[in-house]
Design a protein around this motif. Structure first.
Motif, PDB file in Angstrom:
ATOM      1  N   THR A  70      -2.670  -4.240  -4.766  1.00  0.00           N
ATOM      2  CA  THR A  70      -2.263  -2.842  -4.602  1.00  0.00           C
ATOM      3  C   THR A  70      -3.195  -2.144  -3.609  1.00  0.00           C
ATOM      4  OG1 THR A  70      -3.703  -2.073  -6.393  1.00  0.00           O
ATOM      5  CG2 THR A  70      -1.466  -2.767  -6.997  1.00  0.00           C
ATOM      6  N   GLY A  71      -2.673  -1.110  -2.935  1.00  0.00           N
ATOM      7  CA  GLY A  71      -3.516  -0.421  -1.976  1.00  0.00           C
ATOM      8  C   GLY A  71      -3.099   1.011  -1.702  1.00  0.00           C
ATOM      9  N   LEU A  72      -4.004   1.753  -1.083  1.00  0.00           N
ATOM     10  CA  LEU A  72      -3.786   3.130  -0.624  1.00  0.00           C
ATOM     11  C   LEU A  72      -4.279   3.216   0.813  1.00  0.00           C
ATOM     12  CD1 LEU A  72      -5.463   4.975  -3.645  1.00  0.00           C
ATOM     13  CD2 LEU A  72      -2.995   4.721  -3.325  1.00  0.00           C
ATOM     14  N   GLN A  79       0.821  -1.210   0.000  1.00  0.00           N
ATOM     15  CA  GLN A  79       0.000   0.000   0.000  1.00  0.00           C
ATOM     16  C   GLN A  79       0.863   1.271   0.000  1.00  0.00           C
ATOM     17  OE1 GLN A  79      -3.170  -1.196   3.349  1.00  0.00           O
ATOM     18  NE2 GLN A  79      -1.130  -2.050   3.680  1.00  0.00           N
ATOM     19  N   VAL A  80       0.341   2.324  -0.615  1.00  0.00           N
ATOM     20  CA  VAL A  80       0.961   3.647  -0.497  1.00  0.00           C
ATOM     21  C   VAL A  80       0.548   4.205   0.856  1.00  0.00           C
ATOM     22  CG1 VAL A  80       1.175   5.961  -1.435  1.00  0.00           C
ATOM     23  CG2 VAL A  80       0.817   4.025  -2.989  1.00  0.00           C
ATOM     24  N   HIS A  81       1.523   4.493   1.707  1.00  0.00           N
ATOM     25  CA  HIS A  81       1.246   4.902   3.079  1.00  0.00           C
ATOM     26  C   HIS A  81       0.807   6.362   3.137  1.00  0.00           C
ATOM     27  CE1 HIS A  81       2.598   4.282   7.543  1.00  0.00           C
ATOM     28  NE2 HIS A  81       1.311   4.478   7.408  1.00  0.00           N
ATOM     29  N   ASN A  82      -0.421   6.572   3.585  1.00  0.00           N
ATOM     30  CA  ASN A  82      -0.964   7.927   3.772  1.00  0.00           C
ATOM     31  C   ASN A  82      -0.838   8.800   2.528  1.00  0.00           C
ATOM     32  OD1 ASN A  82      -1.530   7.151   6.390  1.00  0.00           O
ATOM     33  ND2 ASN A  82       0.324   8.062   7.242  1.00  0.00           N
ATOM     34  N   LEU A  83      -0.924   8.158   1.367  1.00  0.00           N
ATOM     35  CA  LEU A  83      -0.913   8.841   0.067  1.00  0.00           C
ATOM     36  C   LEU A  83       0.397   9.566  -0.234  1.00  0.00           C
ATOM     37  CD1 LEU A  83      -4.520  10.355  -0.088  1.00  0.00           C
ATOM     38  CD2 LEU A  83      -3.703   8.187  -1.045  1.00  0.00           C
ATOM     39  N   ARG A  84       1.448   9.277   0.472  1.00  0.00           N
ATOM     40  CA  ARG A  84       2.706   9.987   0.255  1.00  0.00           C
ATOM     41  C   ARG A  84       3.272   9.682  -1.130  1.00  0.00           C
ATOM     42  NH1 ARG A  84       8.157  10.008   4.116  1.00  0.00           N
ATOM     43  NH2 ARG A  84       9.387  11.361   2.737  1.00  0.00           N
TER      44      ARG A  84
END
Length: 308
Positions: A173-175, A147-152
């Motif tokens: 995949t994730g956000l 996942q992309v951590h905290n949309l960074r």
């Protein structure tokens, strides 16, 4: 073959859920017997995941002493014995990845785990390097969810994650995010990239996701992990000294932790809730929330009113 009693039990659970939504849930509960961990569907694949998972922020950020590791071994034993699989972590969670990797290897449980971690940095090369470090700490060659951590730096890192998925380094995949103030942005990014999963905060007192993120997830077929279902423990202080609602026993709820987890699970967008704990007895209690009927709208409102 299911017994008549088991069939009727499953039918009753399904019927209770209709009160919350006029149509069939996108991720219905599996037809399990009472007391057995329920599962919900990952829309992008059809895979079923247990509804109770586990976070690791704080709880697995420990050292190497026996006093620190022994309780976590028991936490993991109970977790898998109870039918759970989803473990969420991140490279920014101190020693959590290292501890999880070590204990899963010692216990021979890596093959049973659905491991989710994150990329939380800027730049392509930094993202790739961070993921490689995560694999080393987790003692594995791949994870189930990245996942992309905290949309960074999400534009860069989501492309990195897609590449890693194509290489077989992750299956999904994730956000993620954990703040109400970022829900609008999270929903917008989900629409743009359509990940397999999103992870978001949701609780009895933080229900903004119902209006922003959850509708998008259901529309696009995105699985949802829920973090902060206990508001980092603050919900328990709100109900200190208060008795559970009278209806709790009727649906198999015996603790406030179970009530809060079942509240989150009663929303049809939610796939799995991931409470963090480092205490074996709390792990056992959390896992009990994975069975029982969907809460009705009246029961949900009762919890909202009680917590204030």
């Amino acid at each position: 073959m299911l017994s008549r009693r088991s069939f009727l039990s499953g039918l009753a659970a399904a019927s209770a859920g209709i009160v919350l939504a006029r149509h069939v849930f996108a991720n219905p509960l599996s037809p399990t017997q009472s007391g057995i961990m329920q599962t919900r569907v990952v829309p992008s694949s059809g895979e079923r995941l247990p509804v109770i998972g586990m976070g690791s922020s704080g709880s697995f950020e420990v050292g190497n002493s026996a006093a620190e590791l022994d309780p976590l071994r028991e936490v993991l034993r109970r977790f898998f014995a109870g039918g759970a699989t989803v473990i969420d972590t991140a490279p920014s969670y101190g020693t959590a990845e290292k501890v999880i990797g070590q204990l899963l290897e010692e216990l021979g449980l890596r093959s049973s785990a659905f491991l989710a971690t994150k990329i939380g940095t800027s730049g392509r090369e930094a993202g790739l390097a961070q993921f490689q470090d995560s694999l080393k700490r987790l003692r594995t060659d791949k994870v189930e969810l990245l996942q992309v951590h905290n949309l960074r730096d999400w534009r860069t890192q989501f492309e990195v994650i897609k590449e890693l998925k194509a290489q077989g380094k992750t299956r999904y995949t994730g956000l993620t995010h954990y703040l109400d103030s970022s829900h609008d942005e999270l929903a917008e990014v989900v629409r743009k990239v359509k990940p397999d999963f999103l992870q978001v905060n949701y609780s009895v007192v933080s229900r903004n996701a119902e209006q922003t993120v959850f509708p998008v997830a259901r529309e696009l077929g995105v699985a949802v992990l829920v973090n902060r279902a206990f508001e980092d423990g603050r919900l328990f202080s709100r109900v200190q000294g208060k008795a559970l609602p009278p209806w709790a026993a009727e649906v198999g709820i015996t603790s406030w932790a179970q009530a809060f987890l079942r509240f989150a699970l009663s929303h049809p967008a939610v796939t799995t809730v991931i409470p963090a704990t480092g205490k074996p007895e709390r792990q056992s209690d959390n896992l009990k929330a994975g069975s029982g009927p969907i809460l009705t709208e009246a029961q949900r409102q009762s919890l909202i009113d009680t917590v204030g």
